[in-house]
Motif scaffolding. Sequence first.
Motif, PDB file in Angstrom:
ATOM      1  N   GLY A 240       1.370  -7.095 -29.782  1.00  0.00           N
ATOM      2  CA  GLY A 240       2.284  -7.577 -28.750  1.00  0.00           C
ATOM      3  C   GLY A 240       3.464  -6.668 -28.518  1.00  0.00           C
ATOM      4  N   ASP A 241       3.597  -5.589 -29.298  1.00  0.00           N
ATOM      5  CA  ASP A 241       4.733  -4.679 -29.176  1.00  0.00           C
ATOM      6  C   ASP A 241       4.380  -3.492 -28.283  1.00  0.00           C
ATOM      7  N   ARG A 242       5.318  -3.146 -27.414  1.00  0.00           N
ATOM      8  CA  ARG A 242       5.140  -1.998 -26.529  1.00  0.00           C
ATOM      9  C   ARG A 242       6.407  -1.167 -26.566  1.00  0.00           C
ATOM     10  N   GLY A 243       6.267   0.134 -26.719  1.00  0.00           N
ATOM     11  CA  GLY A 243       7.443   0.997 -26.802  1.00  0.00           C
ATOM     12  C   GLY A 243       7.183   2.371 -26.229  1.00  0.00           C
ATOM     13  N   LEU A 244       8.280   3.104 -25.990  1.00  0.00           N
ATOM     14  CA  LEU A 244       8.220   4.450 -25.418  1.00  0.00           C
ATOM     15  C   LEU A 244       8.499   5.467 -26.517  1.00  0.00           C
ATOM     16  N   LEU A 245       7.646   6.466 -26.625  1.00  0.00           N
ATOM     17  CA  LEU A 245       7.867   7.515 -27.614  1.00  0.00           C
ATOM     18  C   LEU A 245       8.991   8.430 -27.154  1.00  0.00           C
TER      19      LEU A 245
ATOM     20  N   ALA B 208       6.241  14.863 -21.995  1.00  0.00           N
ATOM     21  CA  ALA B 208       5.264  13.786 -22.181  1.00  0.00           C
ATOM     22  C   ALA B 208       5.950  12.431 -22.257  1.00  0.00           C
ATOM     23  N   TRP B 209       5.648  11.577 -21.285  1.00  0.00           N
ATOM     24  CA  TRP B 209       6.091  10.182 -21.292  1.00  0.00           C
ATOM     25  C   TRP B 209       4.924   9.353 -21.825  1.00  0.00           C
ATOM     26  N   ILE B 210       5.085   8.779 -23.008  1.00  0.00           N
ATOM     27  CA  ILE B 210       3.978   8.093 -23.679  1.00  0.00           C
ATOM     28  C   ILE B 210       4.414   6.688 -24.076  1.00  0.00           C
ATOM     29  N   ALA B 211       3.738   5.698 -23.511  1.00  0.00           N
ATOM     30  CA  ALA B 211       3.986   4.294 -23.858  1.00  0.00           C
ATOM     31  C   ALA B 211       2.860   3.807 -24.763  1.00  0.00           C
TER      32      ALA B 211
ATOM     33  N   SER C  31       8.154   0.183 -18.275  1.00  0.00           N
ATOM     34  CA  SER C  31       7.165  -0.425 -17.365  1.00  0.00           C
ATOM     35  C   SER C  31       6.591   0.604 -16.404  1.00  0.00           C
ATOM     36  N   GLU C  32       7.432   1.510 -15.933  1.00  0.00           N
ATOM     37  CA  GLU C  32       6.956   2.539 -15.008  1.00  0.00           C
ATOM     38  C   GLU C  32       5.989   3.498 -15.697  1.00  0.00           C
TER      39      GLU C  32
ATOM     40  N   ARG D 172      -0.672   6.241 -21.460  1.00  0.00           N
ATOM     41  CA  ARG D 172      -0.657   4.835 -21.892  1.00  0.00           C
ATOM     42  C   ARG D 172      -1.612   4.697 -23.074  1.00  0.00           C
ATOM     43  N   VAL D 173      -1.090   4.276 -24.237  1.00  0.00           N
ATOM     44  CA  VAL D 173      -1.875   4.153 -25.468  1.00  0.00           C
ATOM     45  C   VAL D 173      -1.985   2.683 -25.843  1.00  0.00           C
ATOM     46  N   ILE D 174      -3.214   2.244 -26.142  1.00  0.00           N
ATOM     47  CA  ILE D 174      -3.441   0.836 -26.455  1.00  0.00           C
ATOM     48  C   ILE D 174      -4.583   0.708 -27.468  1.00  0.00           C
ATOM     49  N   ARG D 175      -4.495  -0.329 -28.290  1.00  0.00           N
ATOM     50  CA  ARG D 175      -5.625  -0.645 -29.175  1.00  0.00           C
ATOM     51  C   ARG D 175      -6.783  -1.165 -28.342  1.00  0.00           C
TER      52      ARG D 175
END
Length: 378
Positions: free
Chosen positions: A144-149, A136-139, A190-191, A216-219
């Motif tokens: 304003g913060d973005r990260g990869l699990l 599982a590739w989960i961003a 980014s990918e 892709r996880v976002i509020r």
Amino acid sequence: MAVTHKENRLFRGVVIVVALLWSLVPVSGAHAVVVSDLYQATVPVSGQSESQLAKAHQAGLERVLVRVSGDRNVTGRDGMEAHLEDARSLLESSQMVSGDNNDDRLQMTFSARAVNRVLAETGAPVWGMNRPLTLAWIAVQDGGDRGLLVETGESSEQGWSALIRDRASVRGLPLVLPPADRASDRTLLSEVWGQFMGQISRASSGIDHDLLAVVRVIRRNGGWQASWQYRGRGIEQSGSVTADNPSALASALVDTLAGELASRYAVTGGAINTGPYLRLAVEGVRSPSDYAAIKRALSQLNPVESVGAMTVTPDRIVFRVEHTGEVAQLQQNIALDDRFRALDGDSGDRSGQEADTSPILSYRWQSAAVAPSGEADQ
């Protein structure tokens, strides 16, 4: 059902015929996992009175039924309530243990035969122990913060990674995250965020997996949303789930993925002991240990009821395999073990089998390929 085909004589034939065979066997990279704790559950208890233990037994059985069936709504099936009320009768063992916060927990192991019988009686599916491994590739973007699990080793009470792993464990879904050294790769992040499956597939080279999940996880609107793509082994799905908080979102995401896989690999419990049979021809059998490994691997597959050798020729054995469900489901389960390489058609000798109109599947045995993880412990 028992199958009697003078197997001892055939096995001696295997020893004589294949002991001198020699060939090079290619290695490939599937890594299906044997989930050995499907019938185990640990739940908190508030005391050891009869009523308190009864609630714990029921909660444990509910977890096991969901994990084994792959259906998160399985406990709502007609006739299930009576089995839940009698959960204690399905236990093989139980013991009190201390949790991380020194709270009391009841650790239970339920009878696999009894649980499968309950599922059969209610017409629910049964998903076997041999399950595909999902990478599982989960961003995640929070403000304003973005990260990869990634795999971090964090405690089970903290973070998105732990929420995903914990829910996957509850559902019996073998799942891994990328190694920790990928966390600083901004291009890779980014990918993943853009869900560019081709690039992600290349980045996954060298990491054990059968399937890829890119998420892709976002509020959004005061809650959380996960958009996902799931691919590999004939699967190509996409979708999205929403929830009010991270824990609920992790549950919704994993439940969706587990449900997708269960729909492909589980067999109807009601079909147990009533399945048809087919012939399964395996080439590349070089030794008695190959024969034993092939029979053991087939016997452990969820749709398989019994396996017996029918004919033995140099480099090739034809097995009689009694199974539940559709042939396609059996093929999907066999495909999780990379030691079986599917062949087109049946190229072998059919002498003595002209009157047998049962389906026949053909494979080449690749003994040097990786066995499903955990099989040796079974």
